[in-house]
Design an enzyme around this catalytic site. Structure first.
Site, PDB file in Angstrom:
ATOM      1  N   ASN A 183     -20.670 -27.515  29.142  1.00 58.37           N
ATOM      2  CA  ASN A 183     -21.755 -28.143  29.867  1.00 58.37           C
ATOM      3  C   ASN A 183     -21.524 -29.649  30.031  1.00 58.37           C
ATOM      4  OD1 ASN A 183     -24.191 -28.940  30.961  1.00 58.37           O
ATOM      5  ND2 ASN A 183     -25.418 -27.610  29.670  1.00 58.37           N
ATOM      6  N   ASP A 184     -21.803 -30.401  28.988  1.00 55.95           N
ATOM      7  CA  ASP A 184     -21.694 -31.863  29.113  1.00 55.95           C
ATOM      8  C   ASP A 184     -20.300 -32.321  29.538  1.00 55.95           C
ATOM      9  OD1 ASP A 184     -24.277 -32.045  28.338  1.00 55.95           O
ATOM     10  OD2 ASP A 184     -23.844 -32.544  26.252  1.00 55.95           O
ATOM     11  N   VAL A 185     -19.263 -31.575  29.099  1.00 51.46           N
ATOM     12  CA  VAL A 185     -17.898 -32.040  29.364  1.00 51.46           C
ATOM     13  C   VAL A 185     -17.479 -31.857  30.821  1.00 51.46           C
ATOM     14  CG1 VAL A 185     -17.176 -31.635  26.992  1.00 51.46           C
ATOM     15  CG2 VAL A 185     -16.852 -29.846  28.702  1.00 51.46           C
ATOM     16  N   SER A 198     -27.248 -30.502  24.537  1.00 49.90           N
ATOM     17  CA  SER A 198     -27.650 -31.897  24.398  1.00 49.90           C
ATOM     18  C   SER A 198     -28.936 -32.196  25.147  1.00 49.90           C
ATOM     19  CB  SER A 198     -26.545 -32.805  24.931  1.00 49.90           C
ATOM     20  OG  SER A 198     -26.411 -32.581  26.312  1.00 49.90           O
TER      21      SER A 198
END
Lengths: 100, 461
Positions: free
Chosen positions: B387-389, B428
């Site tokens: 996700n965040d990456v 996150s």
């Protein structure tokens, strides 16, 4: 006997060695390498053994006993998990001769 | 002339130190890594066995029992632990090493055998560092294992830690000046303070930052072992400990950099539990869903597919199915590559271990720097559990908490398929702009189940 400046020299050279050995490691090996270096400081086992062998009285021997148990755990556990991880790293090409 | 036992012992330490360095060097390339740990292991066995020959030792029986207890427990747990739980196991074994260094210092200080300012200073320092590493690593283990759920944090905890550190150093200084003989109370106090310091330092640090902390404690244990090596006059401990100390420090820095965090930030800011959600409104547009059959067609007729796995894939235990899917694609002549972000797992390199477990060859796996330019030429970027990456906001949105973090440019691929459990924001809590792009399609469902469906559909093409 390892005295004064000799000890400092060993310390300095070993520090550079550690840095150089790791400096060009690909990210894919960070976790196994951390685990592998974790195994290497398991050498504390020999120190704990010597401390226990020289120990006198219940207090010292008890502490040293705990030390040896912990150190053996560090060395053996570190080896077990590192070897398991590294064993799985395989190439898709038929095993090329390791060039070193 | 018979060779003295001392000489044999010293020779074995010399050999062991050499094998450790050789082994570590080989461990730094995937081709030779397996042999590296074996060589280092040989060094350890030699050193341990020969140590029994050290003159003037007693308590052999108890010593053997202690080695057996520690060794057997560690071997069994080490063989059984799941690959996903590897980070906390490393923390645990590392803590044990720190505890052992602390125990050596305690024995030397209680017995009053350490003499001279240098020996006492190093003994005290090694003991304190070892004890901090011990209790700190146990807390790190507890957090990653889910035994400690919350990060305990209050205003001014940094000052409290400073006070504990100062108190520890004062007690240590008294021991160095007066010698430890007869000051047993002080020795006890020293170790209690050091243990509390390790706990107090680690409790405020969030789970996401734990890998950096574990790596730091690994380096600290190395240093503690080296210091106790000076006290015991043991060259193998000095060399191995120092090598690990400096290698570990470098690894810690590399990890912190990969996570876009500075070490000081990790240790003193008490952030990292979960990033604060961005203040800006969610990205515009809608998420567009797609079903497995369409994805199978898209993948099956691609020339190049880049798979971006995240920790979510490992949690769903989907890595085996994903590799099966890739094998089906490779059989059709599709070029498949894996793109791994340094923090894709729970510590840098962890995802590589998880993929290796599923049988993915390491030469198909590329890190962010190697593959980012290739996304533009890929027909499909298949994002599974990451996700965040892959959040392009990290490049563009200055208000995003992850702004500036290096990401994988999955959004540059011609098509992006995201396999995701539901519509919610990830771990996150940060909205992911990638999911709303025109070239992105969402395949909702469990990673393992969806991968299995795709395998079937592709084989039927």
């Amino acid at each position: 006997m390892i005295d004064g400046f000799i000890a400092l020299y060993i310390f300095m050279l070993a520090a550079f060695t550690g840095y150089e050995v790791i400096a060009r490691v690909p990210v894919i090996l960070h976790t196994p390498l951390m685990s592998g270096s974790n195994f290497v400081h398991g050498i504390v086992l020999v120190g704990a053994m010597v401390a226990m062998g020289r120990g006198h009285g219940t207090l010292e021997i008890t502490i040293a006993f705990v030390g040896v148990v912990l150190a053996a755990g560090n060395a053996v556990g570190g080896y077990a998990v590192t070897e398991r991880m590294l064993e799985m790293f395989k190439s898709s090409k038929p095993a090329p001769k390791a060039k070193h | 002339m018979p060779i003295e036992a001392v000489t044999i012992v010293q020779a074995s330490y010399f050999v062991a130190a050499g094998l450790f360095i050789f082994g570590l060097k080989r461990m730094s390339s995937p081709v030779t890594a397996r042999g590296g740990i074996v060589w280092a292991g040989v060094g350890m066995v030699v050193a341990t066995l020969i140590t029994f020959l050290t003159p003037g030792m007693e308590n052999y029986g108890l010593m053997t029992v202690a080695i057996a207890i520690g060794g057997i427990i560690a071997w069994v747990t080490g063989r059984r632990v799941a690959m996903t739980d590897m980070p906390q196991m490393i923390a645990l074994y590392n803590g044990m090493g720190g505890g052992a260094a602390g125990a050596i210092a305690a024995v030397e200080l209680f017995s009053g055998e350490a003499h001279g300012a240098a020996q006492l200073t190093l003994g005290v320092l090694g003991g304190v560092i070892g004890a901090v590493s011990f209790s700190g690593s146990l807390i790190a283990f507890g957090k990653l294992q889910g035994l400690i759920k919350r990060s305990i944090r209050f205003p001014g905890f940094n000052y409290l830690n400073l006070v504990i550190l100062a108190a520890t150093l004062v007690v240590g200084a008294i021991l160095v000046v007066h010698g430890s003989g007869g000051l047993q109370g002080h020795v006890t106090l020293l170790f209690v303070l050091a243990l509390v310091l390790g706990i107090a330092m680690t409790l405020p640090i969030g789970g996401a930052d734990m890998p950096v902390v574990i790596s730091l404690y690994n380096a600290l244990t190395g240093l503690a072992v080296a210091f106790e090596g000076f006290v015991l006059d043991n060259a193998a401990m000095i060399i191995a400990g120092t090598v690990v100390g400096s290698a570990g420090t470098l690894l810690t820095q590399l990890m912190a950099k990969a996570m876009n965090r500075s070490l000081a930030n990790v240790l003193f800011s008490g952030f990292g539990e979960s990033a604060v959600a961005g203040t800006s409104d969610g990205p515009g547009g809608t998420m567009k869903s797609i079903d497995a059959a369409d994805v199978a067609v898209m993948l099956g007729f691609s020339e190049k597919v880049i798979v971006v796995p995240g920790y979510g894939m490992a949690v769903a235990q989907a890595q085996h199915k994903v590799w099966e899917l890739c094998q089906a694609l490779i059989a059709r002549g599709v070029a498949v590559k894996f793109a791994i972000h340094p923090v894709a797992g729970r510590m840098p390199g962890h995802m590589n271990v998880l993929l290796a477990e599923a049988g993915v060859p390491y030469d198909l796996i590329y890190d962010e720097g190697e593959i980012n330019a290739e996304f533009e030429t890929a027909d499909v970027a298949l994002v599974i559990g990451a996700n965040d990456v892959v959040n392009p906001s990290a490049r563009t949105d200055k208000s995003s908490p992850i702004y500036g973090m290096p990401i994988l440019n999955a959004d540059k691929a011609k098509n992006v398929i995201v396999i995701k459990r539901g519509q919610g924001a990830g771990f996150s809590g940060i909205e992911n702009a990638l999911f709303y792009l025109d070239n992105t399609r969402m395949l909702y469902g469990d990673g393992q189940a969806k991968a299995a469906e795709l395998v079937q559909a592709i084989k039927a093409l």
